[in-house]
Structures are given as structure tokens and as C-alpha cells.
Design a protein around this motif. Structure first.
Motif, PDB file in Angstrom:
ATOM      1  N   GLN A   1      36.965 -12.802 -15.907  1.00  0.00           N
ATOM      2  CA  GLN A   1      38.361 -12.389 -15.883  1.00  0.00           C
ATOM      3  C   GLN A   1      39.022 -12.502 -14.523  1.00  0.00           C
ATOM      4  OE1 GLN A   1      39.555  -8.816 -17.765  1.00  0.00           O
ATOM      5  NE2 GLN A   1      39.336  -9.775 -19.768  1.00  0.00           N
ATOM      6  N   ASP A   2      38.330 -12.145 -13.445  1.00  0.00           N
ATOM      7  CA  ASP A   2      38.976 -12.192 -12.134  1.00  0.00           C
ATOM      8  C   ASP A   2      39.376 -13.623 -11.759  1.00  0.00           C
ATOM      9  OD1 ASP A   2      36.262 -12.833 -11.856  1.00  0.00           O
ATOM     10  OD2 ASP A   2      36.184 -12.147  -9.783  1.00  0.00           O
ATOM     11  N   ARG A   3      38.541 -14.578 -12.100  1.00  0.00           N
ATOM     12  CA  ARG A   3      38.845 -15.986 -11.829  1.00  0.00           C
ATOM     13  C   ARG A   3      40.013 -16.454 -12.707  1.00  0.00           C
ATOM     14  NH1 ARG A   3      34.731 -20.945 -12.871  1.00  0.00           N
ATOM     15  NH2 ARG A   3      36.196 -22.569 -12.347  1.00  0.00           N
ATOM     16  N   CYS A   4      39.980 -16.089 -13.972  1.00  0.00           N
ATOM     17  CA  CYS A   4      41.054 -16.459 -14.889  1.00  0.00           C
ATOM     18  C   CYS A   4      42.380 -15.886 -14.408  1.00  0.00           C
ATOM     19  CB  CYS A   4      40.736 -15.955 -16.295  1.00  0.00           C
ATOM     20  SG  CYS A   4      41.990 -16.359 -17.535  1.00  0.00           S
ATOM     21  N   LEU A   5      42.389 -14.616 -14.036  1.00  0.00           N
ATOM     22  CA  LEU A   5      43.615 -13.971 -13.571  1.00  0.00           C
ATOM     23  C   LEU A   5      44.135 -14.616 -12.287  1.00  0.00           C
ATOM     24  CD1 LEU A   5      42.712 -10.246 -14.263  1.00  0.00           C
ATOM     25  CD2 LEU A   5      44.489 -11.587 -15.410  1.00  0.00           C
ATOM     26  N   ARG A   6      43.245 -14.978 -11.382  1.00  0.00           N
ATOM     27  CA  ARG A   6      43.662 -15.601 -10.123  1.00  0.00           C
ATOM     28  C   ARG A   6      44.344 -16.950 -10.380  1.00  0.00           C
ATOM     29  NH1 ARG A   6      38.953 -15.939  -7.336  1.00  0.00           N
ATOM     30  NH2 ARG A   6      38.614 -18.102  -7.864  1.00  0.00           N
ATOM     31  N   PHE A   7      43.696 -17.807 -11.176  1.00  0.00           N
ATOM     32  CA  PHE A   7      44.273 -19.131 -11.428  1.00  0.00           C
ATOM     33  C   PHE A   7      45.510 -19.047 -12.320  1.00  0.00           C
ATOM     34  CE2 PHE A   7      40.028 -20.541 -10.046  1.00  0.00           C
ATOM     35  CZ  PHE A   7      40.450 -21.355  -9.004  1.00  0.00           C
ATOM     36  N   CYS A   8      45.505 -18.163 -13.270  1.00  0.00           N
ATOM     37  CA  CYS A   8      46.682 -17.972 -14.115  1.00  0.00           C
ATOM     38  C   CYS A   8      47.862 -17.506 -13.268  1.00  0.00           C
ATOM     39  CB  CYS A   8      46.393 -16.969 -15.228  1.00  0.00           C
ATOM     40  SG  CYS A   8      47.784 -16.689 -16.339  1.00  0.00           S
ATOM     41  N   GLY A   9      47.604 -16.597 -12.335  1.00  0.00           N
ATOM     42  CA  GLY A   9      48.658 -16.107 -11.452  1.00  0.00           C
ATOM     43  C   GLY A   9      49.237 -17.209 -10.590  1.00  0.00           C
ATOM     44  N   ILE A  10      48.380 -18.080 -10.060  1.00  0.00           N
ATOM     45  CA  ILE A  10      48.842 -19.209  -9.260  1.00  0.00           C
ATOM     46  C   ILE A  10      49.731 -20.121 -10.102  1.00  0.00           C
ATOM     47  CG2 ILE A  10      48.093 -21.344  -8.111  1.00  0.00           C
ATOM     48  CD1 ILE A  10      45.559 -19.748  -7.221  1.00  0.00           C
ATOM     49  N   CYS A  11      49.275 -20.415 -11.307  1.00  0.00           N
ATOM     50  CA  CYS A  11      50.033 -21.310 -12.193  1.00  0.00           C
ATOM     51  C   CYS A  11      51.353 -20.670 -12.623  1.00  0.00           C
ATOM     52  CB  CYS A  11      49.197 -21.660 -13.418  1.00  0.00           C
ATOM     53  SG  CYS A  11      47.716 -22.620 -13.020  1.00  0.00           S
ATOM     54  N   CYS A  12      51.324 -19.386 -12.913  1.00  0.00           N
ATOM     55  CA  CYS A  12      52.538 -18.682 -13.329  1.00  0.00           C
ATOM     56  C   CYS A  12      53.559 -18.649 -12.197  1.00  0.00           C
ATOM     57  CB  CYS A  12      52.198 -17.273 -13.784  1.00  0.00           C
ATOM     58  SG  CYS A  12      53.620 -16.319 -14.350  1.00  0.00           S
ATOM     59  N   ASP A  13      53.106 -18.391 -10.980  1.00  0.00           N
ATOM     60  CA  ASP A  13      54.019 -18.385  -9.830  1.00  0.00           C
ATOM     61  C   ASP A  13      54.696 -19.743  -9.664  1.00  0.00           C
ATOM     62  OD1 ASP A  13      53.547 -15.756  -9.143  1.00  0.00           O
ATOM     63  OD2 ASP A  13      52.048 -16.235  -7.617  1.00  0.00           O
TER      64      ASP A  13
ATOM     65  N   SER B   1      41.622 -30.424  -7.749  1.00  0.00           N
ATOM     66  CA  SER B   1      41.310 -31.592  -6.911  1.00  0.00           C
ATOM     67  C   SER B   1      40.415 -32.611  -7.616  1.00  0.00           C
ATOM     68  CB  SER B   1      40.648 -31.144  -5.619  1.00  0.00           C
ATOM     69  OG  SER B   1      39.437 -30.466  -5.895  1.00  0.00           O
ATOM     70  N   LYS B   2      39.740 -32.186  -8.672  1.00  0.00           N
ATOM     71  CA  LYS B   2      38.870 -33.088  -9.430  1.00  0.00           C
ATOM     72  C   LYS B   2      39.572 -33.706 -10.638  1.00  0.00           C
ATOM     73  CE  LYS B   2      34.773 -30.603  -7.989  1.00  0.00           C
ATOM     74  NZ  LYS B   2      33.646 -29.774  -8.389  1.00  0.00           N
ATOM     75  N   GLY B   3      40.863 -33.404 -10.796  1.00  0.00           N
ATOM     76  CA  GLY B   3      41.644 -33.962 -11.903  1.00  0.00           C
ATOM     77  C   GLY B   3      41.510 -33.209 -13.208  1.00  0.00           C
ATOM     78  N   LYS B   4      40.874 -32.062 -13.172  1.00  0.00           N
ATOM     79  CA  LYS B   4      40.723 -31.255 -14.381  1.00  0.00           C
ATOM     80  C   LYS B   4      41.835 -30.202 -14.427  1.00  0.00           C
ATOM     81  CE  LYS B   4      35.848 -32.044 -14.839  1.00  0.00           C
ATOM     82  NZ  LYS B   4      34.598 -31.510 -15.300  1.00  0.00           N
ATOM     83  N   PRO B   5      42.131 -29.646 -15.603  1.00  0.00           N
ATOM     84  CA  PRO B   5      43.180 -28.634 -15.709  1.00  0.00           C
ATOM     85  C   PRO B   5      42.935 -27.444 -14.783  1.00  0.00           C
ATOM     86  CG  PRO B   5      42.507 -29.337 -17.882  1.00  0.00           C
ATOM     87  CD  PRO B   5      41.539 -29.943 -16.906  1.00  0.00           C
ATOM     88  N   LYS B   6      43.954 -27.048 -14.050  1.00  0.00           N
ATOM     89  CA  LYS B   6      43.824 -25.937 -13.115  1.00  0.00           C
ATOM     90  C   LYS B   6      44.046 -24.604 -13.819  1.00  0.00           C
ATOM     91  CE  LYS B   6      45.478 -24.379  -8.688  1.00  0.00           C
ATOM     92  NZ  LYS B   6      45.541 -25.044  -7.418  1.00  0.00           N
ATOM     93  N   CYS B   7      44.937 -24.602 -14.796  1.00  0.00           N
ATOM     94  CA  CYS B   7      45.362 -23.343 -15.418  1.00  0.00           C
ATOM     95  C   CYS B   7      44.551 -23.011 -16.649  1.00  0.00           C
ATOM     96  CB  CYS B   7      46.838 -23.450 -15.784  1.00  0.00           C
ATOM     97  SG  CYS B   7      47.881 -23.978 -14.397  1.00  0.00           S
ATOM     98  N   PRO B   8      44.140 -21.744 -16.779  1.00  0.00           N
ATOM     99  CA  PRO B   8      43.334 -21.330 -17.938  1.00  0.00           C
ATOM    100  C   PRO B   8      44.134 -21.263 -19.220  1.00  0.00           C
ATOM    101  CG  PRO B   8      43.817 -19.443 -16.536  1.00  0.00           C
ATOM    102  CD  PRO B   8      44.375 -20.658 -15.859  1.00  0.00           C
TER     103      PRO B   8
END
Length: 90
Positions: free
Chosen positions: A46-58, A83-90
């Protein structure tokens, strides 16, 4: 007298606009926290999901509904890549 009133009015408008910007920023953060909390509620990490989701939402100002999928609702969120071309947002 008129010049003093005009100056006072101008100062009031400037203060109001700066407070308005702070309020909008705070409400955006609350919106992202709320939507990402729902989006990541079933995530394994969850902490990783929330961090990346927050970045994407911002960045995108939206989060797809549900806990998985529905990325068509927010193309910006869908199209962000790491950076590897994979989806960043959960």
C-alpha cells in the motif's frame, strides 16, 4: 481619499488571491489522498501504491475509479511511464 481606497482594494484582492491558491492546493492534495486511498485499498504494497498514485494524481489531476483498471477514464494517468517504459501509475 479615492487613491487610498483604491490601494486598500488592491491589497485586499492580492491577499485574497494568494489565500485562494493555497486553498486550491490543499483541496487538490485532499482529493488525491482520498482517491488514491480508494484506488490502493486492495494493493499488496500500500505505501508504494499510495506514493505512485499520489505522484500521478498531482501531475494528471485525476485518478481512475475502482481498485484496478478503468485507466481509460484518465488518459494522462494511463500514459505516464517509468524509466523502463512500464506504466508508472497503479
Amino acid at each position: 481619499m479615492k487613491l487610498g481606497f483604491a490601494a486598500l482594494l488592491l491589497v485586499c484582492l492580492l491577499l485574497t488571491s494568494s489565500l485562494f491558491e493555497v486553498t486550491i492546493a490543499a483541496s487538490d492534495a485532499e482529493l488525491c489522498d482520498s482517491k488514491c486511498g480508494k484506488r490502493c485499498s486492495k494493493a499488496g504494497v500500500q505505501d508504494r501504491c499510495l506514493r505512485f498514485c499520489g505522484i500521478c494524481c498531482d501531475k494528471c489531476k485525476c485518478v481512475p475509479s475502482g481498485t484496478y483498471g478503468n485507466k481509460h477514464e484518465c488518459p494522462c494517468y494511463r500514459d505516464l511511464k517509468n524509466s523502463k517504459g512500464k506504466p508508472k501509475c497503479p
